[in-house]
Design an enzyme around this catalytic site. Structure first.
Site, PDB file in Angstrom:
ATOM      1  N   CYS A 131      44.524  44.638  38.825  1.00 47.20           N
ATOM      2  CA  CYS A 131      44.982  43.266  38.969  1.00 47.20           C
ATOM      3  C   CYS A 131      45.573  42.800  37.645  1.00 47.20           C
ATOM      4  O   CYS A 131      44.997  43.062  36.574  1.00 47.20           O
ATOM      5  CB  CYS A 131      43.828  42.353  39.379  1.00 47.20           C
ATOM      6  SG  CYS A 131      44.273  40.617  39.569  1.00 47.20           S
ATOM      7  N   HIS A 173      45.340  41.665  48.886  1.00 48.29           N
ATOM      8  CA  HIS A 173      45.014  41.337  47.497  1.00 48.29           C
ATOM      9  C   HIS A 173      45.601  39.979  47.105  1.00 48.29           C
ATOM     10  O   HIS A 173      44.892  39.125  46.534  1.00 48.29           O
ATOM     11  CB  HIS A 173      45.562  42.450  46.594  1.00 48.29           C
ATOM     12  CG  HIS A 173      45.301  42.287  45.140  1.00 48.29           C
ATOM     13  ND1 HIS A 173      44.504  43.156  44.416  1.00 48.29           N
ATOM     14  CD2 HIS A 173      45.734  41.365  44.246  1.00 48.29           C
ATOM     15  CE1 HIS A 173      44.458  42.765  43.145  1.00 48.29           C
ATOM     16  NE2 HIS A 173      45.207  41.686  43.019  1.00 48.29           N
ATOM     17  N   GLU A 174      46.879  39.770  47.417  1.00 53.34           N
ATOM     18  CA  GLU A 174      47.527  38.519  47.012  1.00 53.34           C
ATOM     19  C   GLU A 174      47.029  37.324  47.825  1.00 53.34           C
ATOM     20  O   GLU A 174      46.861  36.228  47.279  1.00 53.34           O
ATOM     21  CB  GLU A 174      49.050  38.643  47.125  1.00 53.34           C
ATOM     22  CG  GLU A 174      49.660  39.703  46.239  1.00 53.34           C
ATOM     23  CD  GLU A 174      49.268  39.569  44.774  1.00 53.34           C
ATOM     24  OE1 GLU A 174      49.088  38.434  44.292  1.00 53.34           O
ATOM     25  OE2 GLU A 174      49.122  40.611  44.115  1.00 53.34           O
ATOM     26  N   HIS A 177      43.815  36.109  46.384  1.00 53.78           N
ATOM     27  CA  HIS A 177      43.998  35.279  45.186  1.00 53.78           C
ATOM     28  C   HIS A 177      44.083  33.792  45.544  1.00 53.78           C
ATOM     29  O   HIS A 177      43.597  32.936  44.793  1.00 53.78           O
ATOM     30  CB  HIS A 177      45.277  35.670  44.446  1.00 53.78           C
ATOM     31  CG  HIS A 177      45.079  36.672  43.359  1.00 53.78           C
ATOM     32  ND1 HIS A 177      44.197  36.493  42.315  1.00 53.78           N
ATOM     33  CD2 HIS A 177      45.679  37.873  43.135  1.00 53.78           C
ATOM     34  CE1 HIS A 177      44.250  37.535  41.509  1.00 53.78           C
ATOM     35  NE2 HIS A 177      45.134  38.382  41.981  1.00 53.78           N
TER      36      HIS A 177
END
Length: 223
Positions: A131, A173-174, A177
């Protein structure tokens, strides 16, 4: 499961002010690192806090920051902006064997607002990932192999797209966030490695050697 996170307390005016400060600074902003509170709050859904021109400028800036890093995705909170916006692109050249094992296909650039995803099927796979907000470390993370993404495009169109393999991993993953979740929250912590150790020891196409030597996921799939 990651712990519940609180919504950001940024007002629409404060979000716009933060964006304007970044856009007018004249330099590419630094990527926020783990420990900054903005990474641990649920970002505000995009509800017109920025004009169309401001949104377009921010997306272009995020694209540039992502390229410079370099990375395959960047979420607005990683620039200190608690807004549900992320940009994604994966056009890197990758070894053919690695790409085949990881299901890594090129991902053309796109920006997503207010995304959410759900698994398609029950299969999960684990690979190392890192990351841009956790410098110097990588760890094995199990994620759904295939997902369906719901998101809004920058022009306001609500859209659905299906992703699999490495593209699905980037999207998850994004999207995480934007909900205050870092990949470490989902990682096998015994797999945690510095970038140097990962490159020297565990950069095989799959995680089978690291799993054996570091003692994680002893009964899981070798993917």
């Amino acid at each position: 499961m990651p712990p519940a996170t609180k919504p950001t307390d940024f007002s629409a005016a404060r979000i716009q002010e933060t964006v304007q400060q970044i856009l007018t600074a004249g330099v590419l902003p630094q990527i926020v690192q783990a420990g900054h509170p903005v990474l641990r709050h649920v970002a505000a859904p995009f509800e017109g806090q920025l004009s169309g021109a401001e949104l377009g400028q921010l997306i272009d800036l995020m694209h540039s920051v992502m390229h410079k890093a370099p990375g395959v995705g960047l979420a607005a909170p990683q620039l200190g902006i608690p807004l549900q916006l992320a940009v994604l692109e994966d056009l890197f050249e990758v070894d053919a064997d690695v790409a085949a094992v990881r299901g890594r296909e090129p991902l053309e650039f796109f920006a997503m607002l207010n995304p959410s995803y759900r698994p398609l099927g029950g299969r999960a796979v684990a690979f190392y990932e890192g990351c841009l907000s956790v410098n110097g470390l990588q760890a094995a993370v199990g994620r759904s192999e295939s997902i369906r993404l719901d998101y809004t495009t920058p022009d306001g169109t609500r859209t659905q797209r299906d992703f699999s393999g490495w593209q699905a991993r980037i999207v998850q993953h994004e999207t995480d966030h934007l909900h205050g979740i870092l990949y470490l929250d989902r990682a096998e912590l015994r797999s945690l490695s510095s970038n140097a150790e990962y490159s020297a020891r565990w950069a095989q196409p799959d995680i089978s050697l690291a799993r054996k030597e570091l003692g994680f996921l002893p009964e899981g799939p070798a993917a």
